[in-house]
Design an enzyme around this catalytic site. Structure first.
Site, mmCIF file in Angstrom:
data_model
loop_
_atom_site.group_PDB
_atom_site.id
_atom_site.type_symbol
_atom_site.label_atom_id
_atom_site.label_comp_id
_atom_site.label_asym_id
_atom_site.label_seq_id
_atom_site.Cartn_x
_atom_site.Cartn_y
_atom_site.Cartn_z
ATOM 1 N N CYS A 353 38.462 37.414 42.040
ATOM 2 C CA CYS A 353 38.699 37.236 43.475
ATOM 3 C C CYS A 353 38.249 38.405 44.346
ATOM 4 O O CYS A 353 37.680 38.171 45.431
ATOM 5 C CB CYS A 353 40.155 36.874 43.751
ATOM 6 N N ARG A 382 41.227 41.390 30.028
ATOM 7 C CA ARG A 382 42.612 41.779 30.246
ATOM 8 C C ARG A 382 43.171 42.418 28.975
ATOM 9 O O ARG A 382 42.976 41.886 27.880
ATOM 10 C CB ARG A 382 43.451 40.574 30.671
ATOM 11 N N GLN A 400 36.741 32.512 33.150
ATOM 12 C CA GLN A 400 37.486 31.630 34.045
ATOM 13 C C GLN A 400 36.529 30.747 34.825
ATOM 14 O O GLN A 400 35.468 31.201 35.256
ATOM 15 C CB GLN A 400 38.316 32.455 35.031
ATOM 16 N N ASP A 402 36.475 29.880 37.929
ATOM 17 C CA ASP A 402 37.231 30.449 39.036
ATOM 18 C C ASP A 402 36.641 30.035 40.376
ATOM 19 O O ASP A 402 35.433 30.187 40.596
ATOM 20 C CB ASP A 402 37.189 31.974 38.921
ATOM 21 N N HIS A 404 37.311 30.251 44.722
ATOM 22 C CA HIS A 404 38.058 30.782 45.858
ATOM 23 C C HIS A 404 37.562 30.078 47.105
ATOM 24 O O HIS A 404 36.364 30.049 47.384
ATOM 25 C CB HIS A 404 37.903 32.295 45.946
ATOM 26 N N LYS A 485 52.204 29.685 43.935
ATOM 27 C CA LYS A 485 51.190 28.861 43.265
ATOM 28 C C LYS A 485 51.784 27.565 42.752
ATOM 29 O O LYS A 485 52.982 27.464 42.487
ATOM 30 C CB LYS A 485 50.530 29.621 42.122
ATOM 31 N N HIS A 531 43.141 30.442 45.800
ATOM 32 C CA HIS A 531 42.657 30.774 44.459
ATOM 33 C C HIS A 531 42.830 29.538 43.578
ATOM 34 O O HIS A 531 43.899 28.911 43.601
ATOM 35 C CB HIS A 531 43.473 31.907 43.842
#
Length: 658
Positions: A353, A382, A400, A402, A404, A485, A531
């Protein structure tokens, strides 16, 4: 004796009853064998609890969540007694109930062996049959220390009274308020057989433990800290009936067959080489095919929904994560910095992000561009502790899917609604159909932004979730530091729940990055940021699907969609022509031209879970046809050559299982 008025609560019904002083909860529920404890004023109590005037009392069924915890915690005590009867030198740690079972930690000279576990389980059965009574008594700190002088870990817990954390299970021992010891008493004589520091409650008697089994043992640090001594932990399970225990053990056996790590090796899909490191997987050619097909389909669907693809690097200067707040709130989950460029810290990215925010901010933005949907297959890193890393489902490096989304405040609700609908639809395309939603709200100790902003964001997500008509479960305190979320939870083919997609509403990162767009009236406005990770991570989603399908992917995802099996060597070339024609249609078809006999080739194809086995012999060649054998062993003969290819192509196109 004076009368006592109590209210007995059963579901939504309330019954007022007048009883004599000294009446216990057991008296109130006499004859109701499934009631093993009571809830009085919201607190769990033993059935031996003496009810007081005006109290509300509710029976706790053994099959309820609280009932199962009490059953399992009582069984943990029986296990600890059995261990100390067999190994008198063993020192007691803690023994809480956990999901589907219980454990107890022991300090012993050497690890328990499988033979030890068998002996402990046999001793537990003896204790269960004795029908020992669980008896609670309140003690002072001084008395508890005197009674448990030979139990160093219990003495430490006494010192923690009132501050023990449920994270390490210590609260089952001391909790807050009164300090209590539970005695296991001989059913006939009342003599003390064993005792343990514990807050309870427990079953009235060991005889009420219907079914249990010890599962395994493992090493565990005392209270979860590597600074503390290493203890031996024995895990077990307990159930309200032998049938439920058998069903659970059958479930575990099925889950073991479906374990993605086992299937990944058997089907040659992926591996996690020691030379690379724990939590860092490599995909083999067949696994690479499945992953590519997953990604390609997802990419196409995203393009249809108006997403634009971006790419960002794997590492960045630390300043970016200072701006985003990750170094304040997420540093423990990040790899240590690399010193580059005259002492400048660089980090492997744990999130995409912040970089997407820089793409948004690379030039001026107009309201006409919004909503702007940026999407990336972005690999992140991570630092997960070694104890929680688990195959592909809890990895240290993963990709991911991912997205946005940047939109106006006015577009926010509609965009969230479209996003959640899109997410659920795409998950259904991959064969997952049983969902519920979870709404994660603010952690009061870990958040940025105002309470007002959080309330607005949370209420907006709640309304969006409720539109889907799916069960909505609260998750208090489970949100990320920047916003609430929605999590999509799904059940797989054997009923396990997996967290899939997440959708987070964020008013805070646009503020931290000073993101702006020009509105219709020419003023500068702050966008809202959504997100959204659909798979969560591609690796984890791969593992979930692998276990959901037990390796038997539907034809559209299968690495090999059809394999040609010649009856004899003279039929190899014919099937090679079939494979070549099928490949021109975009199908993944191979031919087994090995020297193995036909029946072994069929067994090999079944082990590899290939959807279509295409068999050809003299008669098939003469008729320009083939025969199909399916994964379930059924067969279809004499299918014309072109029709057979078309049939495979249709099953692939329709994404159906065969």
């Amino acid at each position: 004796m004076s009368d006592v008025r109590v209210i007995i609560q059963r579901d939504s019904e309330r019954e007022e009853r007048v009883v004599t002083t000294g009446t216990t909860a057991a008296d109130l529920f006499a004859g109701e064998r499934s009631i093993i404890a009571a809830r009085v004023g919201g607190e769990l109590k033993d059935l031996s609890y003496v009810v007081a005037d005006g109290e509300e009392v509710e029976g706790v069924e053994i099959s309820s969540e609280d009932g199962l915890n009490i059953l399992r915690h009582s069984t943990a005590h029986v296990m600890a007694q059995a261990v100390q009867e067999l190994f008198p030198e063993a020192k007691l740690g803690i023994g809480p109930p956990v999901k589907d079972g219980f454990y107890y930690d022991f300090d012993v000279e050497k690890p328990f062996t499988p033979e030890d576990l068998k002996a402990i389980e046999k001793k537990m059965q003896e204790i269960q049959k004795r029908g020992q009574k669980f008896a609670r008594r309140v003690v002072t700190d001084e008395a508890a220390r005197e009674e448990l002088a030979n139990e160093p870990y219990k003495l430490e817990l006494i010192g923690l009274k009132g501050s023990a954390s449920s994270d390490d299970g210590a609260d089952v021992e001391v909790g807050a308020g009164e300090l209590t010891i539970y005695d296991n008493l001989d059913a006939k004589t009342g003599d003390l057989c064993w005792k343990d520091l514990c807050r309870g409650p427990h079953l009235p008697s060991t005889r009420l433990i219907p079914a249990f089994k010890l599962m395994r043992n493992a090493a565990a640090y005392w209270r979860g800290s590597e600074k503390n001594p290493m203890l031996q932990r024995i895990y077990g399970t307990a159930w309200p009936s032998k049938d439920e225990l058998k069903a659970y053990l059958d479930f575990l056996a099925e889950a073991e067959k479906r374990d993605h790590r086992k299937l990944g090796n058997e089907l040659d899909l992926f591996s996690i080489p020691e030379q690379i490191g724990s939590g860092l997987a490599v995909f083999h050619p067949k696994g690479g095919i499945v992953r590519r097909v997953m990604e390609d389909y997802s990419r196409r669907r995203h393009e249809e929904e108006g997403y634009e693809f971006v790419y960002t690097p794997h590492a960045t200067k630390g300043k970016l994560f200072e701006t985003s707040g990750h170094l304040d709130w997420y540093a423990e989950g990040m790899y240590p910095p690399m010193q580059l460029d005259e002492g400048v810290d660089y980090y492997l990215k744990p999130m995409n992000c912040p970089m997407h925010n820089l793409i948004f901010d690379a030039r001026g933005r107009s309201y006409r561009e919004l909503p702007l949907r940026l999407f990336e297959f972005g690999t992140v890193y991570r630092y997960e502790k070694s104890g929680v890393v688990h195959g592909l489902t809890r990895a240290r490096g993963f990709t991911q899917d991912d997205a946005h989304i940047y939109c106006t405040r006015e577009q926010m609700s509609e965009e969230l609604d479209k996003t959640l609908t899109f997410v659920l639809g795409l998950l259904r395309d991959y064969g997952l159909t049983d969902f519920y939603l979870e709404l994660s709200t603010k952690d009061p100790e870990k958040f940025v932004g105002s309470d007002e902003v959080w309330e607005e964001a949370t209420e907006t997500l709640r309304q969006v979730a409720e539109k889907q008509g799916l069960p909505l479960v609260p998750d208090p305190g489970g949100a990320a530091f920047y916003g609430p979320k929605i999590s999509v939870q799904t059940k797989d083919a054997i009923g396990r729940t997996w967290q899939m997609s997440t959708i987070q509403l964020d008013f805070n990162l646009p503020e931290r990055f000073d993101l702006e767009y020009t509105s219709a009236d020419g003023s500068k406005q702050r966008p809202v940021m959504i997100h959204r990770a659909l798979f969560g991570s591609i690796e984890r989603f791969f593992a979930v699907l692998l276990e959901h399908y037990a390796g038997a992917f539907p034809a559209w995802l299968a690495p090999v969609q059809a394999i040609g099996i010649p009856i004899g060597d003279g039929h190899v070339d014919y099937l090679a022509k079939f494979a070549a024609a099928a490949k021109k249609k975009g199908l993944r078809v191979e031919v087994d031209s090995s020297s193995d006999r036909m029946q072994k080739k069929i067994r090999n194809a079944q082990k590899q879970k290939v959807p279509f086995m295409v068999i050809a012999g003299d008669e098939d060649m003469a008729n320009n046809a083939v025969s199909f054998r399916y994964r379930d062993g059924s067969q279809e003969n004499g299918i014309p050559f072109d029709e057979a290819i078309a049939k495979i192509a249709q099953v692939v196109e329709e994404r159906t299982q065969v």
